[in-house]
Design an enzyme around this catalytic site. Structure first.
Site, PDB file in Angstrom:
ATOM      1  CG  ASP A 287       1.219   7.009   4.215  1.00  0.00           C
ATOM      2  OD1 ASP A 287       0.197   6.961   3.463  1.00  0.00           O
ATOM      3  OD2 ASP A 287       1.954   6.344   5.172  1.00  0.00           O
TER       4      ASP A 287
HETATM    5  C1  NOJ Z   1      -1.228   4.451   4.502  1.00  0.00           C
HETATM    6  C2  NOJ Z   1       0.230   3.755   4.436  1.00  0.00           C
HETATM    7  O1  NOJ Z   1       0.917   4.101   5.582  1.00  0.00           O
HETATM    8  C3  NOJ Z   1       0.753   3.426   3.250  1.00  0.00           C
HETATM    9  O2  NOJ Z   1       2.098   2.775   3.361  1.00  0.00           O
HETATM   10  C4  NOJ Z   1      -0.088   3.176   2.107  1.00  0.00           C
HETATM   11  O3  NOJ Z   1       0.633   3.010   0.991  1.00  0.00           O
HETATM   12  C5  NOJ Z   1      -1.163   4.272   2.086  1.00  0.00           C
HETATM   13  N1  NOJ Z   1      -1.858   4.223   3.255  1.00  0.00           N
HETATM   14  C6  NOJ Z   1      -2.055   3.905   0.876  1.00  0.00           C
HETATM   15  O4  NOJ Z   1      -2.775   2.897   1.054  1.00  0.00           O
END
Ligand code: NOJ
Length: 762
Positions: A287
């Protein structure tokens, strides 16, 4: 006959072996291509493939990638997210293909969560349809729009089981139940990827957030999780596994720790479980800056945490550039091996190969599809249908709904004429201007059959400091120049002239979603004050709730005549809400998360354990597991949802009082539509194992069937129960079914069920 069957069996076997040969040949070709490419690559270039950057677009952390163009040129970028449009994507792809030494194309990803340009209900809403064909179709349409917009990779489905509605990200998942969560995970992966994501109208999916992200302590986002292995295996892990079994191409690691080690550096999770036990063959992306965040978790400096992530089995680093900036040093110092870098690089290149990017890096840059496949009438019609099917009728006293034609409606509330908040959280490519408000929808559907008087009535919240936090992505909470009392007075005047009040209340879109936890999940004070005054008018009140999480609605349940939970239902929200309010669609949604009576009951979920001191209600005496000030049960239980008609259930029968290994039994019930409207009912099957070597929940969903019955019609519904449905993880983490007594429950929700008994015998 036997001969025919034999021929049939042979031809199936032949078919399977032909398919296997085809896969083997394709794999061999891919392996040859990827290994020949890797032989030409320097270590720097291999590490470059592990780097995922964003030039802006979707920023969910404190870091944004810098010098993106020159990094692409230098072979330091493998994939990119946050941009859309065939023109922009073509330009970025051209830099990689024309200017990097080995011309390796980029993968373009994005958060496509509940639709792309045509926005569908938030995932929690979609799950309340319990309609897997519909959910699959929503992902298929999203894939078609996303690929027309230049993308080939989506960060969805989010399958984190969640039992705490304070956590804002419950809006992005499918609620509290594992069985249903697995069905949704499969349907979404199938919808996104089709039978192969080499099809240029399909995308590679990314199941997230692996793992246990939905169990953040106190519902506070990014917080610690801690749970037993049995709880993990039984409840939290199966939906990720379901996505893997459905062939998901990629997995995203979660921010939280699992068993004391952050998921992003957790070798047990990423390698032993995901790859070795589950056989996952795709790549794992972190993430957003999850590697860097392990410094704050307390695992060491950037070089160390990056090495730990790679060694654990992470292949791609989202935004943080820990891999890019430290892996070479770690390699020189012997802290990581070339083999580990190669393994990660190979998986990323394989994904590019499967997406067909080496054949044609511009296959997703199709201007014609961009012009014709996005926000089409058909996609909007689907959005309207899916939205209606996701809504849950929570209350309907005296059949105040459906609204009668020819009446005067006071339409009030801060969300009644509000485009900005229709789409809900994580609708990054949705255009709020294209959304239909409730006011517009009522006019569209009722035309001259209704006299609508609109008054805003209140702000979503009057709290400016709170509004500022919520408004991080734009003005979702607008504080009116009129005073709160002035707005309430206007609404009361409207109500006094009307036959019925429709109050559109709830949350702003980003009061749920990432980093949107709430300690109070009731309506904001401003909205409660409005409701209070409306109540005094004595007019019937219909609340249309727009929300991204279960809310505490005890007062509203006692004082409103009807409550329709519409979630954030997307681009066609207003039309779909009006369809339901006027009875053009008879609501059929069922909750996939329990609605607590108050925050103190959280975590609250239907498949809880019995405890050694279960509470049997008033009169049970002291020293039982209960609260002094509130009952144990939720306000609206899992599986709950009303219809404009009523369904009655016969007693449950079982085809045999016993079941043996390898056998199946049938549990049946007859459901009658005993009301005046045709309607769709989701008939739910739960099972309880009464005695086990580990404690078992009071009931668990094991099946459901959706049936549509005409008014007055009856239908027998049969459920097949196999021994597999009785299995659970024992203390050795083996999935077993233990002989003994079971109960089967069938009903309209997890609370209102009829039951029968059976035994598993050896
Ligand atoms: C953080 C989020 O937790 C995740 O779900 C998302 O896909 C990513 N950022 C990318 O935007």
């Amino acid at each position: 006959m036997k001969k025919l069957l034999m021929i049939g069996a042979c031809s199936i076997a032949l078919h399977i072996s032909q398919a296997q040969t085809k896969t083997n040949t394709q794999d061999a070709k891919m392996n040859a291509f990827v290994s020949s490419l890797m032989q030409k690559m320097t270590v720097e270039e291999k590490i470059g493939q592990l780097n995922l950057v964003t030039p802006g677009g979707t920023v969910t952390g404190s870091v944004v990638s810098k010098d993106v163009d020159s990094k692409i040129r230098n072979g330091q970028v493998g994939s990119l997210f946050g941009i859309t449009g065939p023109d922009k994507i073509r330009k970025a792809q051209e830099i990689a293909v024309n200017n990097s030494r080995l011309h390796i194309p980029l993968i373009f990803g994005l958060d496509v969560i509940h639709g792309h340009r045509t926005i569908f209900p938030i995932p929690l809403g979609l799950s309340c349809s319990w309609n897997m064909d519909m959910i699959e179709k929503s992902a298929e349409i999203a894939a078609s729009e996303a690929t027309a917009d230049g993308l080939s990779w989506v960060y969805s489905p989010m399958v984190d089981i969640a039992r705490d509605p304070r956590w804002g990200r419950v809006s992005e998942g499918s609620g509290e139940d594992t069985y249903l969560g697995c069905q949704v995970a499969k349907a979404m992966v199938k919808g996104y990827q089709g039978s192969s994501y080499s099809d240029p109208t399909k995308v590679m999916a990314c199941v997230k957030h692996f793992a246990l992200y939905g169990a953040a302590e106190a519902g506070r986002d990014y917080n610690t999780t801690d749970m037993s292995r049995i709880k993990m295996y039984e409840y939290y892990l199966p939906p990720y596994k379901a996505a893997v079994d459905a062939g998901v191409g990629s997995v995203m690691s979660s921010f939280n720790e699992v068993d004391g080690v952050p998921a992003t550096a957790n070798k047990w999770l990423m390698t032993d479980l995901l790859r070795k036990q589950w056989g996952f063959k795709g790549f794992v992306v972190t993430d957003y800056t999850a590697i860097n965040e392990m410094i704050d978790h307390g695992l060491g400096d950037l070089q160390r945490v990056s090495a730990e992530a790679l060694k654990a089995g992470i292949d791609m680093d989202m935004v943080g550039e820990g891999f890019l900036t430290t892996l070479q040093k770690s390699l020189k110092e012997g802290k990581v091996t070339v083999a580990q870098i190669n393994a990660a690089c190979k998986r990323v290149l394989e994904a590019k190969y499967k997406l067909g990017l080496f054949d044609d890096p511009y296959r997703y840059c199709n201007e014609q599809r961009f012009n014709n496949a996005i926000l089409t009438d058909a996609n909007r019609a689907a959005a309207r249908e899916f939205a209606a099917k996701s809504m849950v009728l929570l209350k309907n006293n005296n059949n105040v709904l459906p609204l009668q034609k020819g009446k005067t409606i006071a339409l009030v509330g801060p969300l009644a004429d509000n485009k900005r908040n229709m789409l809900g959280t994580w609708s990054v490519s949705g255009d709020p201007e294209k959304s239909i408000t409730v006011l517009q929808g009522l006019k569209n559907v009722a035309g001259s059959d209704a006299n609508i008087i609109y008054a805003r009535g209140c702000n979503i919240s009057d709290d400016t400091a709170f509004a500022k936090k919520v408004n991080a992505f734009g003005k979702e909470i607008e504080i009116d120049t009129r005073s709160p009392q002035q707005m309430i007075d206007e609404a009361v005047v409207a109500a006094s002239k009307a036959d019925v009040i429709v109050a559109v209340l709830g949350e702003a879109a980003d009061m749920t979603g990432e980093s949107s936890s709430m300690s109070d999940i009731g309506l904001q004070k401003s909205q409660k004050a409005l409701l209070d005054e409306l109540k005094r008018t004595g007019k019937p009140i219909v609340i249309v709730l727009l929300n991204g999480r279960p809310m505490t609605l005890t007062w509203e349940d006692q004082n409103a005549d009807a409550i329709l939970d519409a979630w954030f239902s997307g681009t066609e929200a207003g039309n779909a809400i009006a369809d339901v309010l006027f009875g053009n669609y008879n609501p059929s949604g069922k909750l996939t998360m329990s609605f607590p009576r108050n925050v103190g009951q959280i975590p609250i979920y239907y498949n809880h354990k019995n405890t050694g001191r279960p509470y049997s209600g008033v009169g049970a005496g002291k020293f039982r597991s209960n609260y002094l000030d509130v009952s144990n049960d939720p306000l609206y239980p899992f599986g709950f949802g009303l219809s404009y008609t009523s369904f009655t259930y016969s007693n449950v029968t079982v085809s045999s009082p016993t079941i043996k290994q390898g056998q199946k039994i049938t549990a049946s019930v007859t459901v009658t539509n005993s009301g005046k409207f045709d309607g769709t009912e989701t008939v739910q099957l739960y099972i309880r194992d009464l005695v086990g070597t580990v404690t078992r929940p009071v009931k668990e969903l094991k099946g459901y069937q959706q049936i549509t019955l005409k008014a007055g019609e009856s239908r027998k519904v049969d459920f097949t129960i196999s021994v597999d449905d009785l299995k659970f993880y024992n203390t050795d983490l083996k999935r077993v079914a233990e002989p003994g007594d079971f109960k089967v429950f069938i009903g309209t929700n997890s609370r209102d069920v009829k039951e029968a008994d059976f035994k598993l015998v050896q």
